[in-house]
Design a protein around this motif. Structure first.
Motif, PDB file in Angstrom:
ATOM      1  N   GLY A 119      73.687  13.579 -19.609  1.00 16.17           N
ATOM      2  CA  GLY A 119      73.874  12.853 -20.862  1.00 16.17           C
ATOM      3  C   GLY A 119      75.144  13.271 -21.578  1.00 16.17           C
ATOM      4  O   GLY A 119      75.128  13.585 -22.772  1.00 16.17           O
ATOM      5  N   ASN A 154      71.195   7.914 -25.511  1.00 20.94           N
ATOM      6  CA  ASN A 154      70.841   8.694 -24.323  1.00 20.94           C
ATOM      7  C   ASN A 154      71.816   9.832 -24.042  1.00 20.94           C
ATOM      8  O   ASN A 154      71.663  10.544 -23.052  1.00 20.94           O
ATOM      9  CB  ASN A 154      70.780   7.781 -23.092  1.00 20.94           C
ATOM     10  N   TYR A 155      72.814   9.997 -24.901  1.00 16.62           N
ATOM     11  CA  TYR A 155      73.762  11.097 -24.740  1.00 16.62           C
ATOM     12  C   TYR A 155      73.293  12.310 -25.525  1.00 16.62           C
ATOM     13  O   TYR A 155      72.664  12.184 -26.579  1.00 16.62           O
ATOM     14  CB  TYR A 155      75.154  10.685 -25.230  1.00 16.62           C
ATOM     15  N   THR A 156      73.610  13.494 -25.015  1.00 14.67           N
ATOM     16  CA  THR A 156      73.219  14.730 -25.691  1.00 14.67           C
ATOM     17  C   THR A 156      74.412  15.577 -26.112  1.00 14.67           C
ATOM     18  O   THR A 156      74.288  16.406 -27.010  1.00 14.67           O
ATOM     19  CB  THR A 156      72.321  15.582 -24.780  1.00 14.67           C
TER      20      THR A 156
END
Length: 203
Positions: A119, A154-156
């Protein structure tokens, strides 16, 4: 009377994404690559990657008669293999890798980063400098910040791949991570695979 030889005939041409212009010119200057010329296409083509293959083909056909060798400064860059099809038809090669993140980080190192943190949103020096015009505005986040989750939910983390140290650029990368609500990380890559690839052109 025979035509005079082209003054560029012994030179090498790099047709590259405008996002790589600063780095390529720095490598050319630092290594005294007086035989290497650069022609850039607009970085904004990345917002319409389906247009990249035709744009690259047009530049190859326009400029091929004047150069001994041509290298394409693109990865696949979201063209789904269409750029490689064009290059095979034209008999021209490109820098290895799916995108500039991979050839800055190194192919194996990038794969390891992507596997460890799937992510991840990546920034180069160029993208950090132009984050507003190449990311925020095209996605409409300047006027509709509520779309952030739709694009980046959905990215971290944001991983900044640093080509050349510059406190202002790093500050921009940190600000981009904060704006997107992502954890910030940094890797110093330098020019990665780009420098050895360019310094062996025409050798």
């Amino acid at each position: 009377m025979p035509a005079a030889p082209s003054p560029f005939r012994d030179k090498v041409l790099v047709i590259a994404c405008g996002a790589l212009a600063r780095e390529i010119l720095a490598i050319i200057e630092a290594n005294g690559l007086t035989h290497v010329e650069l022609q850039c296409l607009p970085a904004q083509l990345h917002n319409r990657p389906e247009k990249i293959p035709a744009a690259v083909r047009a530049e190859i056909r326009k400029l091929r008669p004047h150069y001994a060798h041509i290298l394409i400064g693109y990865g696949d860059c979201g063209t789904g293999g269409l750029l490689d099809t064009v290059l095979a038809e034209e008999g021209v090669e490109r820098i290895e890798g799916a995108h500039c993140y991979a050839f800055f980080a190194g192919l194996d190192a990038f794969d390891a980063e992507a596997e460890a943190e799937p992510g991840t949103f990546y920034l180069t020096d160029f993208l950090a400098r132009h984050f507003e015009t190449l990311v925020i505005r095209p996605l409409g986040l300047d006027s509709h910040p509520e779309l952030r989750d739709a694009y980046f939910g959905n990215y971290t983390r944001l991983l900044y791949l640093e080509q050349a140290p510059d406190p202002d650029v790093e500050a921009r990368a940190r600000a981009a991570a904060e704006r997107l609500g992502l954890a910030y990380a940094k890797r110093v890559t330098g020019y990665g695979l780009l420098e050895p690839r360019l310094t062996t052109l025409g050798a």
